[in-house]
Design a protein around this motif. Sequence first.
Motif, PDB file in Angstrom:
ATOM      1  N   ILE A 101       0.796  -1.222   0.000  1.00  0.00           N
ATOM      2  CA  ILE A 101       0.000   0.000   0.000  1.00  0.00           C
ATOM      3  C   ILE A 101       0.834   1.280   0.000  1.00  0.00           C
ATOM      4  N   LEU A 104       0.898   3.213  -3.251  1.00  0.00           N
ATOM      5  CA  LEU A 104      -0.334   3.509  -3.971  1.00  0.00           C
ATOM      6  C   LEU A 104      -0.776   4.966  -3.892  1.00  0.00           C
ATOM      7  N   ALA A 105      -0.529   5.633  -2.806  1.00  0.00           N
ATOM      8  CA  ALA A 105      -1.059   6.980  -2.628  1.00  0.00           C
ATOM      9  C   ALA A 105      -0.053   8.058  -3.003  1.00  0.00           C
ATOM     10  N   ARG A 122      -7.676  11.072  -2.727  1.00  0.00           N
ATOM     11  CA  ARG A 122      -6.543  10.137  -2.834  1.00  0.00           C
ATOM     12  C   ARG A 122      -6.674   9.010  -1.825  1.00  0.00           C
ATOM     13  N   THR A 126      -7.021   5.142  -2.693  1.00  0.00           N
ATOM     14  CA  THR A 126      -6.132   4.134  -2.108  1.00  0.00           C
ATOM     15  C   THR A 126      -6.949   3.020  -1.474  1.00  0.00           C
ATOM     16  N   ARG A 129      -8.200   0.519  -3.839  1.00  0.00           N
ATOM     17  CA  ARG A 129      -7.185  -0.412  -4.338  1.00  0.00           C
ATOM     18  C   ARG A 129      -6.886  -1.538  -3.360  1.00  0.00           C
ATOM     19  N   LEU A 172      -1.729   3.621   5.446  1.00  0.00           N
ATOM     20  CA  LEU A 172      -2.410   4.679   4.704  1.00  0.00           C
ATOM     21  C   LEU A 172      -1.841   6.056   5.036  1.00  0.00           C
TER      22      LEU A 172
END
Length: 183
Positions: A101, A104-105, A122, A126, A129, A172
Amino acid sequence: MARENDTLHDAHLSQDEAYRQAAAAYGAAIARLARGYEADADLARDLVQDIHAALWRSFAYFEGQCSVRSWVYRIGHNVAVSHIQAARRTKPGNYAGLDEIDHLAASDNPESTVGENQMADRLLATIHRLKPADRQVMLLYLEDLTAAEIGDVTGLSAGAVATRIHRIKALLAEPFQQEEPRP
């Protein structure tokens, strides 16, 4: 508001009335859930309709085995996961696990200032995904369900839910913290 409608398992309520009460109490949450699972606005609206249809059908056999809130989320997430799995079969996506992860952002332009709406977009992108099981936990967490309630919906133990939430939140947050402007 949500807790006061947890008495729908009353034997005097018809399937239609139980559905109407649940839809009135949790309709906005169902719409948020659908947007959390489906990025395409038209498909998200279809998913909302599918969830409502399944929820109505489910009140034919709901016997108060859990709170109405947990029931609504369980039905909603089961329908949403089925939706994602069907979409995956027809159009394989690029879902990421928790260990992937952090990439991804990433911002398209790390020098630009990210506004609050862009950051929220965003973050939601994320979350889209994430693998469905991780996405389910995170979306329920964002709806302010407790670890125990999330466990009721997902079948995970409250401890496993808490651990997963902690890991997802940390992963995240990482890309967003790296973008902090330097003094």
